[in-house]
Design an enzyme around this catalytic site. Structure first.
Site, short mmCIF file in Angstrom:
data_model
loop_
_atom_site.label_atom_id
_atom_site.label_comp_id
_atom_site.label_asym_id
_atom_site.label_seq_id
_atom_site.Cartn_x
_atom_site.Cartn_y
_atom_site.Cartn_z
N LYS A 134 68.47 37.40 45.52
CA LYS A 134 67.99 36.36 46.54
C LYS A 134 66.50 35.65 46.27
O LYS A 134 65.85 35.28 47.17
CB LYS A 134 67.97 36.73 47.79
N GLY A 165 65.70 33.63 43.64
CA GLY A 165 65.64 32.37 42.62
C GLY A 165 66.07 32.58 41.36
O GLY A 165 65.88 31.90 40.30
N THR A 206 69.53 40.26 35.06
CA THR A 206 69.66 41.35 35.72
C THR A 206 69.05 41.48 36.95
O THR A 206 67.96 40.78 37.24
CB THR A 206 69.12 42.70 34.84
N HIS A 207 69.23 42.46 38.01
CA HIS A 207 68.50 42.69 39.29
C HIS A 207 68.11 44.19 39.23
O HIS A 207 67.51 44.53 40.31
CB HIS A 207 69.59 42.76 40.57
N SER A 246 67.70 35.55 53.27
CA SER A 246 68.52 35.14 52.19
C SER A 246 69.67 36.08 51.94
O SER A 246 70.85 35.85 51.74
CB SER A 246 67.61 34.69 51.26
N PHE A 280 66.42 21.54 44.79
CA PHE A 280 67.54 22.33 45.56
C PHE A 280 68.82 21.35 46.05
O PHE A 280 69.88 21.91 45.86
CB PHE A 280 67.01 22.94 47.01
N GLY A 321 67.00 27.00 50.90
CA GLY A 321 66.10 26.93 49.77
C GLY A 321 64.79 26.39 49.86
O GLY A 321 64.10 25.60 49.31
N1 PPS Z 1 66.78 24.73 42.99
C1 PPS Z 1 66.31 25.64 44.24
N2 PPS Z 1 65.37 25.33 44.76
C2 PPS Z 1 65.09 26.29 45.75
N3 PPS Z 1 65.72 27.30 46.01
C3 PPS Z 1 66.98 27.59 45.54
C4 PPS Z 1 67.25 26.87 44.49
N4 PPS Z 1 68.36 27.40 44.02
C5 PPS Z 1 68.90 28.39 44.47
N5 PPS Z 1 67.80 28.43 45.58
C6 PPS Z 1 67.81 29.50 46.54
O1 PPS Z 1 67.67 30.82 45.95
C7 PPS Z 1 68.34 31.67 46.83
C8 PPS Z 1 69.53 32.24 45.94
O2 PPS Z 1 68.72 33.40 45.35
P1 PPS Z 1 69.48 33.87 43.80
O3 PPS Z 1 70.06 32.87 43.26
O4 PPS Z 1 68.67 35.10 43.47
O5 PPS Z 1 70.82 34.78 44.49
S1 PPS Z 1 71.50 35.93 43.92
O6 PPS Z 1 70.83 37.36 43.96
O7 PPS Z 1 71.60 35.31 42.38
O8 PPS Z 1 72.73 36.25 44.57
C9 PPS Z 1 69.06 30.91 48.02
O9 PPS Z 1 67.96 30.85 49.07
P2 PPS Z 1 68.28 30.82 50.46
O10 PPS Z 1 68.67 29.24 50.75
O11 PPS Z 1 66.99 31.23 51.37
O12 PPS Z 1 69.43 31.65 50.99
C10 PPS Z 1 69.02 29.64 47.46
O13 PPS Z 1 69.20 28.55 48.25
#
Ligand code: PPS
Length: 375
Positions: free
Chosen positions: A128, A130, A187-188, A218, A309, A339
Site C-alpha cells: 500500500k 504506491g 516484491t513486498h 490503506s 491518481f 490516493g
Molecule cells: N497515481 C496515484 N496517485 C496517488 N496514489 C495512488 C496512485 N495509484 C495508486 N495510488 C494509491 O496507492 C495505494 C495502493 O498502493 P499499492 O499500489 O502499493 O497497493 S498494493 O500493495 O500493490 O496492493 C492506494 O492508496 P489509498 O488510496 O490511500 O488506499 C492507491 O489509491
C-alpha cells in the site's frame, strides 16, 4: 472517523516532519558481495536452513496448522478460489518471523532459488505504499511514454510479483523466468527475505516508502476488500494488528528501516510516496535517470499526466477492475481508493495518534529517515 475524536490538520503533526531532506545514515564500507550485510546472515543460500518456515492460521481459524493439517491442504488447493468459496478465512504463514501469505510460504524453495540477473530492476515496497503507481511510471519510462504499449496488460501482470503463488496459475517466479530481459519485477519482501541472487547479481532496487499512518489506513481498507488476505476486523483491532507487525509482509517499521539502511550499499533509488505526490515531475525524472533513460520534456509531461491518481483510477489496466470480485471486491472499497497524503486524520483517534507517535519514536529510533504525513 471511528471510535473517538477525529484529528484536524492543526491539532496534529506526524512523526518526522518534511520529507524534503532524507539524511544519509552512517554506513559501513561496501562489502565485496553486494547485499544487505545486516540482513543476509539470517538466511542461508537456500533461504531455509536458518529460516523458520511455518504456517499459522489467523483470526477465525485454529491458531496453528502445519503441512500435515487439513488447513494446509486447503491452502495448497489448486483452486485459487477454494479459500473463499469454501468460506474459509485466508491464512498467513511465516518465514523467519515474517507473516506472509500461506501460498508464498508454500512456495518458499522456488522463491529463494530465483535466479536474478544483473539487468533486473526490482520494485520494492511495503504493501500500500504506491507500488501500482511506480509500476505505471516505470512502464511508461521503459516504453518511452508510449501509452498504448502500457495498455498491453493489466498492471499486476506486467511486472511479475516474486512471491505470487496461486497454483495452477504460473507463479511469480515462473512468470519472471519466462520474461525477456531486461526484466522489471516487484516484491513486498523485507530485505532479509529477498532471494540471495539479487544481492549477488548487484541488481537495481527501486524502493518506494509511504508514511506509516497512511499505509495503515490503506492496508486496512485493502484487507476489507481483498479476499486473499485475512479479514482485518474492526478499525481498532486492525490498528493493533498493524503496529504489532502481524500483517502480511510484517512490520512497516522493520521493512522501511531495513531497506533504508541498505540504500547506499546497493544500487538503490529510494523514493517517497509523498514526494511523488508533491512533485511528480521531479521524482519521475529521478526514476528516468536511475533507469538510464533520456526522454524529452514532452514525454516526461505525458508520463506525469498519465500517472495522476484520477487517470489511473479511470484506467482499467491500472485500477484492478480486471481482477475478479472473488479476489478483490471493489464494491467494499475501491483499489484506487483516495490516493492522498493525510487520510489517516480521518481514521486515527487522538489517543491512537499519540500512541502511534510514541511507538514510531521507539521503533524508528536512530534512523535518519524522515516522512511527511501531510502536504
Ligand atoms: N497515481 C496515484 N496517485 C496517488 N496514489 C495512488 C496512485 N495509484 C495508486 N495510488 C494509491 O496507492 C495505494 C495502493 O498502493 P499499492 O499500489 O502499493 O497497493 S498494493 O500493495 O500493490 O496492493 C492506494 O492508496 P489509498 O488510496 O490511500 O488506499 C492507491 O489509491
Amino acid at each position: 472517523m471511528r471510535g473517538g475524536q477525529s484529528l484536524d490538520k492543526e491539532a496534529v503533526s506526524g512523526p518526522g516532519g518534511s520529507s524534503a531532506e532524507h539524511e544519509p545514515t552512517c554506513l559501513e564500507e561496501r562489502p565485496k558481495v553486494t547485499g544487505p550485510p545486516a540482513a543476509r546472515p539470517q538466511l542461508s543460500s537456500d533461504g531455509l536452513r536458518h529460516a523458520q518456515v511455518s504456517l499459522c492460521q489467523t483470526r477465525t481459524q485454529s491458531p496453528v496448522c502445519s503441512p500435515g493439517d487439513a488447513n494446509w491442504t486447503a491452502i495448497s488447493s489448486p483452486d485459487p478460489m477454494a479459500l473463499t468459496t469454501a468460506g474459509t478465512q485466508p491464512s498467513l504463514g511465516e518465514v523467519a518471523g515474517i507473516p506472509l501469505p500461506a501460498t508464498t510460504v508454500d512456495n518458499w524453495h522456488q522463491i529463494q532459488g530465483f535466479e536474478a540477473q544483473p539487468d533486473d530492476l526490482l520494485i520494492c515496497t511495503y504493501p500500500k505504499s504506491g507500488t501500482t503507481w511506480i509500476q505505471e511510471i516505470v512502464d511508461l519510462i521503459e516504453h518511452s511514454g508510449d501509452v498504448d504499449k502500457c495498455q498491453r496488460a493489466a498492471i499486476q501482470h506486467r511486472h511479475p510479483f516474486l512471491e505470487w503463488a496461486r497454483p495452477p496459475q504460473p507463479s511469480g517466479v515462473e512468470k519472471a523466468r519466462a520474461m525477456p530481459r531486461p526484466r522489471v519485477l516487484r516484491t513486498h519482501f523485507p530485505a532479509q527475505l529477498l532471494p540471495p541472487s539479487f544481492w549477488e547479481s548487484n541488481c537495481k532496487f527501486l524502493y518506494v516508502a509511504r508514511n506509516a499512518k497512511d499505509c495503515l489506513v490503506s492496508y486496512y481498507h485493502f484487507q476489507r476488500m481483498n479476499r486473499t488476505l485475512p479479514d482485518p476486523g474492526t478499525w481498532d483491532q486492525y490498528f493493533e494488528t498493524f503496529i504489532s507487525g502481524k500483517v502480511a509482509w510484517g512490520s512497516w517499521f522493520e521493512h522501511v528501516r531495513g531497506w533504508w539502511e541498505l540504500r547506499d550499499n546497493v544500487q538503490m533509488l529510494f523514493l517517497f510516496y509523498e514526494d511523488i505526490k508533491r512533485d511528480p515531475k521531479q521524482e519521475i525524472q529521478k526514476v528516468m535517470k536511475f533507469m538510464e533513460k533520456n526522454l524529452d520534456g514532452a514525454v516526461l509531461d505525458t508520463i506525469v499526466q498519465e500517472t495522476t491518481f484520477e487517470k489511473m483510477k479511470a484506467n482499467p489496466m491500472t485500477n484492478r477492475s480486471t481482477a475478479p470480485k472473488t479476489i478483490l471486491d471493489q464494491s467494499i472499497s475501491p483499489f484506487m481508493r483516495k490516493g492522498i497524503v493525510g487520510d489517516w486524520k480521518n481514521h486515527f483517534t487522538v489517543a491512537q495518534n499519540e500512541r502511534f507517535d510514541e511507538i514510531y519514536r521507539q521503533k524508528m529510533k536512530g534512523t535518519s529517515i524522515n516522512f511527511c504525513t501531510e502536504l
